[in-house]
Design an enzyme around this catalytic site. Structure first.
Site, PDB file in Angstrom:
ATOM      1  NE  ARG A   1      71.009  20.288  58.424  1.00 26.86           N
ATOM      2  CZ  ARG A   1      70.588  18.993  58.160  1.00 26.86           C
ATOM      3  NH1 ARG A   1      69.274  18.623  57.881  1.00 26.86           N
ATOM      4  NH2 ARG A   1      71.469  18.136  58.750  1.00 26.86           N
TER       5      ARG A   1
ATOM      6  CE  LYS B   1      43.363  24.095  58.549  1.00 24.43           C
ATOM      7  NZ  LYS B   1      42.636  23.156  59.580  1.00 24.43           N
TER       8      LYS B   1
ATOM      9  CE  LYS C   1      36.915  27.691  55.431  1.00 19.90           C
ATOM     10  NZ  LYS C   1      38.470  27.114  55.825  1.00 19.90           N
TER      11      LYS C   1
ATOM     12  CD  GLU D   1      33.057  26.046  56.749  1.00 16.90           C
ATOM     13  OE1 GLU D   1      34.383  25.641  56.686  1.00 16.90           O
ATOM     14  OE2 GLU D   1      32.807  26.795  57.489  1.00 16.90           O
TER      15      GLU D   1
ATOM     16  CG  ASP E   1      33.897  22.147  58.633  1.00 15.95           C
ATOM     17  OD1 ASP E   1      34.739  21.898  58.270  1.00 15.95           O
ATOM     18  OD2 ASP E   1      33.414  23.174  59.476  1.00 15.95           O
TER      19      ASP E   1
END
Length: 280
Positions: free
Chosen positions: A100, A135, A167, A197, A218
């Site tokens: 598994r 992510k 960012k 960004e 962005d």
């Protein structure tokens, strides 16, 4: 991306086996005699890009070093339904106890590599390169980012120390793009590049004037991205990000951006359907 070393891989496999085994495998230990020998095959039950075969091999070897594991498919191979990926022979109990976890790692990585390759195909004939993002599933980043590379993408930052991305929230906290970049240029190790960004063309110009090495576009429209390419004229590298899908990625690439980054190749990838079959 460099091959994953055993020092990095073994703790991940160990945690996965501990999670799966709990306090013992009642089914295997009671139903299967200790001296039972078996041969097993892992096959693709659908078309898929092979990935994680070395990880699965490491799983079985950690469970039982006496197992013989014969890897038949190389990472990156395009497989058809029913194609053989790995053969394992030895203790039936050991094969069952590793099954598994090995399939989980492989199914996840094959699915990511397969979706990534579909995105990369859309970029054929353009100069644009596909990047992954941070992510990722906690604890699985190394394997998931390895799978994107197998599928044909390049890695973005592996972690926060790999580079600088200023960012939206950094910009707000610092008081603006110019202020943030100025502070970085004063203190940052000179070997690290600065990416900023931006959300509109005015911010693109400000980032360029401030000295950004890369500028992230962005969630801009295709028309805005094309204008940004004309504005920058190669003085910084451009990365398109946000709302990148399989049906939009080529149109974005045709604007002339250097990179397209998307988390979709990881977080939206469906697991590949694989199976382990016993031949006693």
């Amino acid at each position: 991306m460099a091959p994953i070393h055993a020092i990095q891989l073994t703790p991940m496999i160990t945690r996965a086996l501990e999670e799966d085994w709990g306090f013992g495998d009642w089914t295997t230990d009671i139903c299967v005699a200790a001296d039972t020998q078996a041969r097993a095959r892992i096959i693709a039950k659908e078309p898929t890009v092979a990935a994680g075969v070395e990880v699965a091999e490491a799983v079985f070897k950690l469970v039982d070093p006496t197992l013989t594991v014969d890897v038949k498919a190389k990472s990156g191979d395009q497989l058809t339904r029913g194609e053989l990926m790995i053969e394992i022979s030895g203790s039936a109990r050991s094969i069952l106890k590793g099954e598994r976890v090995a399939l989980n790692f492989m199914g996840r990585m094959c699915g990511i590599a397969t979706l990534t390759r579909e995105f990369v195909k859309q970029l054929a004939g353009t100069k644009t390169q596909l990047l992954d993002t941070r992510k990722t599933t906690p604890g699985m980043r190394l394997l998931e980012k390895s799978a994107t590379v197998i599928g044909g993408a390049r890695n973005h930052r592996m972690c926060l120390t790999d580079g600088v991305i200023v960012k939206e929230n950094h910009i707000r906290a610092a008081g603006g793009i110019s202020q943030a970049v100025s502070r970085l240029l004063e203190s940052l190790p000179p070997t690290l590049k600065i990416e900023v960004e931006t959300t509109n063309l005015n911010e693109v110009q400000e980032a360029l004037d401030a000295g950004a090495d890369l500028i992230m576009l962005d969630n801009m429209s295709v028309a805005e991205m094309a204008m940004a390419v004309r504005t920058v004229r190669g003085r910084a590298r451009l990365e398109a990000s946000g709302n990148v899908r399989l049906d939009t990625v080529r149109e974005i690439a045709l604007t002339g951006v250097d990179f397209i980054s998307t988390g979709a190749i990881i977080h939206s990838a469906r697991w590949s359907d694989l199976s382990l079959l016993f031949d006693l």
